[in-house]
Design a protein around this motif. Structure first.
Motif, mmCIF file in Angstrom:
data_model
loop_
_atom_site.group_PDB
_atom_site.id
_atom_site.type_symbol
_atom_site.label_atom_id
_atom_site.label_comp_id
_atom_site.label_asym_id
_atom_site.label_seq_id
_atom_site.Cartn_x
_atom_site.Cartn_y
_atom_site.Cartn_z
ATOM 1 N N ARG A 7 1.297 -1.333 -0.132
ATOM 2 C CA ARG A 7 0.043 0.440 -0.112
ATOM 3 C C ARG A 7 0.694 1.149 0.289
ATOM 4 O O ARG A 7 0.159 2.340 0.138
ATOM 5 N N ASP A 8 2.249 1.073 -0.421
ATOM 6 C CA ASP A 8 3.211 2.504 -0.387
ATOM 7 C C ASP A 8 3.502 2.852 -1.853
ATOM 8 O O ASP A 8 3.741 2.231 -2.966
ATOM 9 N N GLU A 9 2.700 4.074 -2.274
ATOM 10 C CA GLU A 9 2.595 4.752 -3.359
ATOM 11 C C GLU A 9 4.603 4.899 -3.626
ATOM 12 O O GLU A 9 4.692 4.769 -4.801
ATOM 13 N N ASP B 172 -2.163 -2.501 -8.653
ATOM 14 C CA ASP B 172 -1.820 -2.060 -6.900
ATOM 15 C C ASP B 172 -1.467 -0.055 -6.499
ATOM 16 O O ASP B 172 -1.815 0.217 -5.728
ATOM 17 N N THR C 109 -3.628 2.808 -4.269
ATOM 18 C CA THR C 109 -2.985 3.885 -2.870
ATOM 19 C C THR C 109 -3.950 4.642 -3.183
ATOM 20 O O THR C 109 -4.164 5.556 -2.046
ATOM 21 N N THR D 83 -3.281 7.755 -4.005
ATOM 22 C CA THR D 83 -1.973 8.879 -3.370
ATOM 23 C C THR D 83 -1.370 8.678 -4.655
ATOM 24 O O THR D 83 0.404 9.511 -4.543
ATOM 25 N N SER D 84 -1.670 8.819 -6.280
ATOM 26 C CA SER D 84 -0.378 8.578 -6.976
ATOM 27 C C SER D 84 -0.045 9.755 -7.293
ATOM 28 O O SER D 84 -1.186 10.772 -7.587
#
Lengths: 1140, 308
Positions: free
Chosen positions: A964-966, A1009, A1013, A1015-1016
């Motif tokens: 979950r880490d962009e 994936d 997130t 948040t891209s």
């Protein structure tokens, strides 16, 4: 000729000119009001001796208002426009008001060169109320062609009384619209039987100055009215027995005015000849683009009428006097512009760009200090290129209101469809090069081939050495000096000699001073030459000889102003200040100050604003003031808006220095103007005054050229904007951004000096409040994204500055952490709003550095902060940056890398982070392993690819830990793409992609994936790649839906990347896929169409010109073709376009 | 309804019959004769060969629309769109085109002038649209142009016919006809000025003025000025004023000084002041003709005297 008529013609010519048509206008021609007669015949009415519009009220029409109004409107189409009105309408009015309710008269104001904009209600306030080509027609009592309640005429007495209030309110706009300069012509007023009666009208006319209102075709009733008599005695009303049309025709006969529209309205107007083809710009397009730019049509290329020698000399001086602002094209045709040598270089650069075969992202910049001839050079360039007949040319003069890019785009699109190879856009905006780059990217992102030439202040950095930067040197070189005397001698054989004797050295203000150095008439040149101490020489030579030795330091312009009596030696040499607030200043000084302070930055003040700032007394004396001062001029733009400004910015600067001497007085004048700004009604409409205020504050603020001069007064200026907001209700996000910026800059300056006695905390807090309020006001409309991004960046900068401030106080340093988090959130949000901006990253970088230096962050928070900055630097889409921004990005990367010394970070540190569950640890380690960004420079180098592959392997191995880490997923995608395709995203045109289904599937997995997130920082680009993957995996329908979404979102992608065909539909072996199909649809203009692709069983876009088949029709086969992709979706691409 | 016709002669026949019908209906409706078209002194155009036919048709149509039918054609043409007869403006364009083609074919155009250039562009475009070239050369090309011109004329006249019939049926017929009659009454054909010019010239002792020549130069301007006057004006009086003004300004003696002399003498720039001073010089000179230097001296004296 009568003096009052003479004055009428003079005012009419100068404008603004407004017409008020009364309810008697239809009766003037034949003595019968056909419309009213018909209505009364149909619906009856109280019988009266004389038919009046009162008879319509409470008549039979009330029983079925809508059908009655429709019937009335239908009658209007059958009845004739009075002949006199056709004549009167042929004048270039700035606006029409009427108490008439019929729809007969508007038709004669709607011409080939003029559209009309009806106006019925108070809530609508046009931004261009004096537009001559989009004539605003105010229907005080509505019109029969309208059905809405607020727009149709009253049919009952009660409705009439209600509407009367609106009519009065609308008519009260007249004084501001007419301004102290203009004139109001009233024709066909029915006196007290007019719905807009004399009781309503006369108080409004009383607000105008003497000589401004002329009433025509006056009746005995009017002459005997006591209030009319009183206003006539005061000179406020001028009554004419003759009709308006008769008066206009007479004025035309005398050569005092022109009937029949503007030059572009003539038959050759709106035409553009390109080689052998003559294009006619559609009227609506013409009117639209004219709001933003001047179209150089063929009418401007016609040889102007011949002039006598005297008139030619006068016109030359006028040209010198008014060389700023809207160009006088006839002056260029007459050869009045002295060609400076840099113009050749400029022309070469422009010709090269115009001849290029590709889309252009970089503007040509003409830079140099004020008064070096840039404006003249740009106009000469526009004129010269247009004369070749090869390209359409648009010219944007310098004004506070920025052009609407979609207006320009529509014109360029039209020109391209008509076969123009490129459009030249010349913008004398005196902006920073990045502003022009942004503009050009807007056009190139839409596939427009536009060559943009802009003007700018002198640029000193290394980019200015590129060929597209052309310097306008401040002084004439020896060769130009040698050319100058023969040039002047074209206007009088002795002029060059006279000027030489004036000993005016060609210093850096010489070109501006020339107007004041030349004798006022041609006759006085001869006198000056033949008599040693003649009138002209006395003016020039004797005064020059009195100049004290130290005065020799002063520029040629300074001397010229002295000679003209505009300033005194003492004023020029001392810095005496005047207190505007406390001490009384003369009206002339007041007006001069209000205009010259903005004028020194090249800004002109909207006339309404300066008149309001002067106050009521200023209104009544305005014309005397304006005409009494040789240094001020009024400027009317193409939509009828009027500004007041100095003759030249350099002259204004000298006058301000001489008369005011200090920033305090200048700030006081600026504040007076700011406090009078209005926003033109609710919402955030485009407003000249808001634009002006923003530009004024920017010029005087931290982004201006004279930051240090005004820095002590930033808080004062901010307070003025606060007062405007809180006390006058002008709450505009753009002004609030400036208010916050000024206050932050002031606070930062004081914080740097370590001053303790000022309330810095309070100031930072206030900045935050103002910005949050502005963000609330702005809402989340898509069109406001850029402004929202600016507000967020300012909020981030203020919050980060506040964090840095508390870091300096050991007892409160812990307070910095939440502030830092708040700032970062604002930065991330700003990046989402405007991914192509570098400013958020800039703020993030210095804010993070400050935090890292302070040691308040723990190890994990430290790593997160570092990873955030590195990731932000990694994901900037460099293709959208101009060279300057790319350089800045590079500097930021180096600076931060040097600061964090990542290469020196120990493996144990990464391991410790990973152990704490920090995904930043994976990111930082993979990034270090990859060697990015240097390794991406040459992907044919196997050692680079090996490093990337190693990092990719590391991330793949640990993927489950950072799902979950962009940052990690973004890096994973970049690495995967580089390793599999040996290229970075979007780094070339028509790239073939040798990827198998499994590889596309894998790519899609990473994208899923990453998108999960939410948040891209580059959602549009990522979605584009998703579309590519789906297409290659055979999910064509889904892919097309994704591309449609990308097209919508790509509005914010600035630059040609949006339209460049970046990728080709490819086979797994890296060959182009071949498709076949026939045409399913072609646009009427023949410029675009859709082809049904057999292999896809779907239609995609194609451009007939790509296939060299402009006449292709539905059903025709397109043969074999490839499919390429850009941000607008898949497009058929001829096989020949793919180069090996 | 427009009948399909393939020869110029057939088209011309239909055109003439439309003209007659329009005249007949309008004359009954308005109670005046002729209704729309007065007599055309030009004989019907010879249509063969096509080039001659084209040129003569232009002249004939020009006279028909803009002279013999001046008021009525303009009045009806203004209402074509009211009755939905010219949705795309093509017929109104034909009305203008006839004037432009006449100018194009019969005058020496100066392409340096905006209006001449536009006339040339419009006419050449029309010719190109009809026969593929802006400069027809062969008989076939001229024939295509002739057929196109006559077809357009027929459609235009058919639309005028339908408009007349529509007015006849219109609820507001009386008011429309009143306006129409008013227009007719207000129109003063060129010859109406000729007698008046002769009388005015004789009254002023200038018997040798050629009325037709003077009227040709000023008729359009005079008509425009008369259009702006109140409804109750008397033609004989207002037209006389206009004629007298022309005779006074056109036939006065030339001054021995020019505006250039005034600018040099008084050291002033071009502008309204030069006009004012010339006007004063005219008054001085009319009172007592004199030489250049004396006139300038007197003018200087008057100006400085006034300033004192």
């Amino acid at each position: 000729m009568e003096a009052r008529l003479d004055d009428f013609y003079r005012r009419l010519k100068r404008g603004p000119a407004f017409l008020l048509l009364g309810q008697n206008y239809l009766r003037l021609e034949s003595g019968v009001d056909s419309f009213l007669s018909e209505v009364i015949r149909k619906y009856g009415g109280a019988s009266a001796e004389k038919e009046t519009y009162d008879e319509i009220l409470d008549s039979g029409a009330v029983s079925s208002p809508e059908s009655a109004l429709a019937w009335m409107d239908d009658r209007c189409r059958r009845l004739s426009v009075p002949r006199w009105l056709k004549t009167a309408a042929s004048y270039l009015w700035n606006g029409v008001y009427t108490s008439a309710i019929d729809s007969i008269w508007p038709s004669c104001f709607r011409t080939s060169w003029r559209e009309i904009q009806p106006l019925f209600e108070e809530k609508y306030r046009p931004s261009d109320p004096r537009n001559r080509s989009l004539l605003h027609c105010t229907f005080l009592y509505g019109c029969v062609n309208r059905a809405e309640e607020g727009e149709r005429p009253p049919l009952t007495r009660f409705d009439y009384r209600k509407r009367k209030q609106i009519a009065i309110s609308l008519a009260r706009r007249l004084p501001e619209a007419i301004t102290p300069m203009g004139v109001l012509a009233i024709e066909g007023h029915a006196g007290d039987s007019d719905w807009f009666s004399l009781d309503d009208l006369l108080p409004i006319l009383d607000e105008l100055n003497a000589g401004q209102t002329h009433i025509f075709s006056v009746t005995q009733e009017l002459l005997e009215h006591p209030d009319v008599k009183e206003l006539t005695q005061k000179g406020k009303l001028l009554l004419h027995q003759e009709g308006l049309a008769e008066t206009l025709v007479r004025g035309e006969g005398l050569g005092l005015l022109r009937l029949g529209g503007p030059p572009e309205g003539e038959e050759s107007g709106r035409r553009i000849q390109l080689d052998d083809e003559v294009l006619t710009v559609p009227r609506d397009l013409w009117n639209q683009v004219s709001r933003s730019a001047i179209v150089l049509d063929d009418a401007l290329l016609l040889q102007p009428p011949p002039l006598s020698d005297e008139a030619r000399y006068r016109e030359f001086r006028n040209f010198l006097s008014a060389s700023d602002g809207k160009p006088q094209w006839s002056a260029y045709a007459r050869g009045f512009a002295f060609p400076r040598h840099f113009e050749k270089t400029l022309r070469q650069a422009v010709d090269k760009s115009l001849g290029a075969r590709t889309l252009i992202d970089d503007p040509v910049i003409l830079h140099g200090q004020t008064g070096t001839g840039k404006t003249v050079a740009l106009a000469a360039l526009a004129y010269g290129v247009r004369r070749t007949g090869k390209y359409p040319v648009l010219f944007i003069e310098r004004k506070t209101q920025r052009p609407v890019q979609s207006d320009i785009d529509r014109f360029c699109q039209w020109a391209e469809h008509c076969g123009a190879p490129a459009c030249l856009l010349v913008w004398d905006g005196m902006l920073e090069p990045k502003d022009y780059s942004e503009c050009l990217k807007y056009h190139s992102s839409r596939g427009r081939k536009v060559v943009l030439v802009g003007s700018s202040y002198r640029i000193e950095d290394k980019f200015a050495r590129e060929p597209r930067f052309v310097l306008a040197p401040p002084t004439l070189n020896p060769s130009e000096i040698a050319d100058f005397a023969p040039f002047l001698n074209m206007f009088h054989p002795s002029l060059g000699e006279l000027l030489r004797r004036a000993e005016a050295p060609p210093d850096d203000s010489f070109l501006v001073a020339l107007y004041r150095l030349l004798p006022p008439t041609r006759g006085s040149i001869r006198a000056g030459v033949s008599r040693e101490a003649g009138h002209a020489e006395e003016l020039i030579l004797q005064r020059a000889s009195k100049i004290r030795p130290e005065f020799r330091q002063v520029t040629a312009l300074g001397r010229a102003l002295l000679q003209a009596g505009v300033i005194t030696e003492e004023q020029l040499l001392t810095s005496e200040t005047k207190d505007v607030g406390g001490e009384a200043v003369s009206e002339v000084q007041d007006l001069t100050g209000l205009v010259m302070v903005p004028g020194r930055f090249g800004l002109r003040v909207p006339l309404e604003l300066v008149v309001r700032a002067l106050g009521k007394h200023g209104y009544s004396n305005f014309m005397d003031l304006l005409e009494g001062v040789d240094i001020l001029r009024s400027f009317e733009d193409s939509v009828g808006n009027i500004d007041v400004g100095p003759r030249n910015a350099l002259e204004a600067k000298l006058i301000v220095q001489a008369r005011m001497g200090g920033a305090r007085t200048e700030t006081a004048f600026a504040k007076r103007l700011l406090l009078e700004v209005t926003d033109g009604g609710g919402g955030f409409p485009d407003s000249r005054e808001i634009d002006f205020a923003v530009e004024l504050v920017r010029s005087m603020g931290a982004q201006g050229q004279e930051r240090a001069h005004f820095a002590p007064y930033f808080k004062d200026l901010s307070a003025a904007l606060q007062q405007l907001r809180e006390e006058r209700g002008v709450e505009h996000p753009r002004l609030m951004l400036q208010e916050a910026n000024l206050l932050r800059e002031w606070a930062v300056d004081h914080a740097k000096r370590g001053e303790q006695d000022v309330d810095l905390e309070g100031s930072f807090h206030q900045v935050g409040s103002v910005l949050r309020r502005a963000l609330d006001l702005l809402g989340d409309e898509r069109r406001n994204r850029i402004l929202r991004a600016h507000l967020l960046i300012e909020l981030a900068a203020a919050t980060a500055a506040r964090a840095r401030h508390v870091l300096g106080r050991p007892d409160r340093s812990h307070e910095a952490i939440p502030l830092f988090d708040e700032a970062r959130n604002a930065i991330f949000e700003a990046r989402k709003q405007d991914p192509s901006s570098l400013y958020p990253i800039d703020v993030l970088e210095w804010a993070t550095e400050a935090m890292l230096e302070s040691s308040v962050l723990d190890e994990r928070a430290y790593a997160e902060a570092v990873a955030d900055v590195l990731y932000a630097l990694q994901t900037v889409e460099e293709e959208d940056l101009n060279l300057e921004q790319q350089e800045r990005l590079h500097t930021l990367r180096l600076k931060f890398a040097h600061f964090v010394r990542m290469e020196e970070m120990a493996e144990e540190a990464f391991a410790a982070l990973v152990a704490q569950g920090s995904s930043a640890g994976y990111y930082l380690r993979a990034l270090r392993m990859s060697g990015l960004p240097e390794t991406s420079d040459d992907l044919s180098d196997s050692s680079s690819v090996e490093r990337l592959r190693g990092a990719l392997g590391y991330l793949e191995e640990h993927r489950s830990h950072f799902s979950r880490d962009e940052r990690c997923l973004g890096l994973l995608l970049d690495l995967w793409w580089m390793v599999q395709t040996q290229s970075r995203f979007f780094d070339r045109e028509r790239k073939l992609l040798p990827l198998s289904d499994e590889q596309w599937q894998h790519c899609l997995g990473i994208i899923h994936d990453l998108e999960a997130t939410s948040t891209s920082h580059r959602p549009t680009s990522i979605a584009f790649v998703r579309g590519l993957a789906l297409f290659h995996l055979g999910s064509v329908q889904e892919a097309l839906e994704v591309f449609r979404e990308v097209e919508r979102e790509s509005e914010q992608v600035r630059g040609r990347r949006r339209v460049i065909r970046s990728y080709m539909a490819s086979t797994p072996s890296g060959q182009p896929r071949r498709f076949h199909g026939d045409v399913r649809w072609v646009a009427e203009e023949g410029n675009r169409g859709e082809v049904w692709v057999e292999e896809l069983r779907h239609g995609i876009r194609f451009l007939p010109r790509d296939f060299g088949r402009p006449n292709i029709a539905r059903g025709d086969t397109l043969g074999e073709f490839h499919v390429a992709f850009n941000f607008l979706g898949p497009i058929a691409d001829p096989p020949g376009h793919l180069r090996p | 309804m427009v009948m399909a016709a393939s020869t110029p002669e057939a088209l011309m026949y239909q055109i003439v019959s439309r003209v007659e019908e329009v005249n007949h209906v309008a004359s009954r409706m308005l109670g005046i004769s002729p209704g729309v078209f007065g007599p055309v002194s030009l004989g019907p155009p010879k249509l063969n060969p096509a080039e001659v036919g084209f040129l003569r048709s232009i002249s004939w149509l020009f006279v028909l629309y803009h002279e013999a039918g001046k008021v009525g054609v303009d009045f009806l043409a203004d209402r074509l769109s009211t009755y939905g007869l010219d949705p795309n403006g093509r017929l109104s364009a034909h009305h203008r085109l006839v004037r432009q083609l006449r100018t194009f074919q019969q005058h020496n155009l100066d392409v340096g002038k905006s209006c001449d250039r536009a006339t040339q562009q419009i006419c050449e475009q029309w010719l190109r649209d009809q026969c593929g070239t802006p400069v027809p050369g062969t008989g076939g090309q001229w024939k295509r142009c002739l057929l196109a011109l006559l077809s357009e004329a027929l459609q235009f006249l058919e639309a005028l016919r339908q408009t007349t019939r529509s007015i006849e049926q219109d609820e507001s017929r009386e008011e429309i006809c009143r306006e129409w009659r008013f227009r007719v009454k207000r129109y003063h054909p060129p010859h109406a000025f000729d007698d008046l010019i002769a009388k005015v010239a004789t009254d002023m002792g200038r018997e040798h003025v050629d009325p037709a020549r003077l009227r040709t130069r000023f008729h359009e301007k005079w008509s425009e000025e008369l259009d702006t006057l109140r409804p109750d004006y008397e033609f004989a009086i207002e037209a006389r004023k206009l004629i007298e003004r022309v005779l006074l300004t056109e036939t006065t003696a030339v001054l021995p000084i020019t505006g250039k002399d005034i600018m040099e003498e008084f050291d002033i720039s071009p502008g309204p002041l030069v006009g004012e001073l010339l006007q004063r010089a005219r008054t001085i000179y009319d009172a007592k003709p004199c030489s250049r230097d004396i006139l300038l001296g007197q003018l200087r004296q008057e100006v400085f005297g006034l300033h004192e």
